[in-house]
Design an enzyme around this catalytic site. Structure first.
Site, PDB file in Angstrom:
ATOM      1  N   SER A 157       6.065 -27.333-106.982  1.00  0.00           N
ATOM      2  CA  SER A 157       7.111 -28.306-107.339  1.00  0.00           C
ATOM      3  C   SER A 157       6.423 -29.617-107.692  1.00  0.00           C
ATOM      4  CB  SER A 157       8.037 -28.501-106.129  1.00  0.00           C
ATOM      5  OG  SER A 157       8.837 -29.651-106.321  1.00  0.00           O
ATOM      6  N   TYR A 170      10.054 -30.185 -97.442  1.00  0.00           N
ATOM      7  CA  TYR A 170       9.962 -29.428 -98.704  1.00  0.00           C
ATOM      8  C   TYR A 170       8.714 -29.839 -99.473  1.00  0.00           C
ATOM      9  CZ  TYR A 170      11.221 -27.678-103.343  1.00  0.00           C
ATOM     10  OH  TYR A 170      11.213 -27.030-104.561  1.00  0.00           O
TER      11      TYR A 170
END
Ligand code: NAP
Length: 251
Positions: A157, A170
């Site tokens: 990501s 995350y």
């Protein structure tokens, strides 16, 4: 670095004779990648939590004339290594080799400051997004070694490459994914034909993106189906020399 070479398009049978295991195949990017792999001739092993959603992907593949997929309900919140090892033993006993392993499943967790993040959420995100990746890869290594040119694709990501406030566990799990990729790539380089790369999908119109950005019009981002060639390329023999790279599906 862009994953896809300019103008690369898969051949109709790009993934024939390949067996590809995809985590989080029930929806979003994982579902789209699973269907794309099946359309290009792969046998796909579908894993996910939601059994009804897994069966729906299974039915779609059969209705489209694809090879019969494997259905593997599996909850990646499982912390013990034994269920991962048992899954690998079952696949080994079936005589399978794994040509492609797509670690796609992920959870967002709490979008808040680290100091406000609950320990339970931190643990779940780290478990699903990176510890399960370690446990599953470790267990499946003998099956990957059986294939002639196996490819592992980890899902990264943007916030796993540059830290950003309020992305909490995350973001940390995606930094760990990048670190895991680099360490594994260095270990495998020169000693194995298995390659490993990380792929940042960029902003994609999925449940996770909509949860992370509730105020954003969903159609401002591409659907997963528009990006699947990136995964196909990394799973195909066309990318045999791509190893240890942090890649992006967009931009
Ligand atoms: P999504 O639509 O929310 O799908 C997530 C998938 O992960 C689902 O198939 C879900 O299965 C599975 N999963 C979640 N928890 C699980 C568990 N405990 N055990 C097994 N499977 C579990 O998300 P997505 O956007 O497609 O995301 C896919 C990957 O891309 C993730 O790693 C995400 O971090 C990454 N990513 C996405 C974006 C984006 O903009 N969408 C951007 C950057 C990176 P169940 O439904 O069965 O729980």
């Amino acid at each position: 670095m862009s994953a896809l070479p300019p103008h690369w398009r898969p051949a109709q049978d790009e993934l024939k004779n390949k067996t590809i295991l995809i985590t989080g195949a029930t929806e979003g990017i994982g579902r789209a990648v699973a269907l794309a792999c099946a359309r290009l001739g792969a046998e796909v092993l579908l894993t996910g939590r939601n059994e009804a959603a897994l069966e729906s992907v299974y039915d779609t593949i059969l209705n489209e004339g694809g090879r019969t997929p494997g259905l593997i309900p599996f909850d990646l919140r499982v912390t013990q290594h034994e269920p991962y090892d048992e899954l690998a033993e079952t696949l080994l006993a079936e005589g399978l080799a794994i040509d492609g392993l797509v670690h796609n499943a992920g959870v967002l967790g709490e979008r808040r400051a680290l100091s406000q993040t609950s320990p339970e959420s931190w643990q779940e995100v780290l478990q699903v997004n990176i510890t399960a990746t370690f446990l599953l890869t470790r267990a499946l290594m003998p099956l990957l070694e059986r294939a002639s040119l196996a490819s592992i694709v980890l899902t990264s990501s943007g916030v796993g490459r540059r830290g950003k406030a309020f992305w909490g566990a995350y973001a940390v799990s995606k930094f760990a994914t990048e670190g895991y990729m680099q360490v594994l790539a260095d270990e495998l380089g020169g000693t194995s034909s298995i390659r490993v790369n990380s792929l940042n999908p960029g902003a994609v119109n999925t449940r996770m993106r909509r949860a992370a950005y509730p105020g954003e019009p969903p159609d401002s981002n591409p659907l997963p189906e528009a990006l699947t060639d990136n995964w196909i390329y990394l799973l195909s023999d066309a990318s045999a020399l791509i190893h240890g790279k942090a890649l992006s599906a967009q931009g």
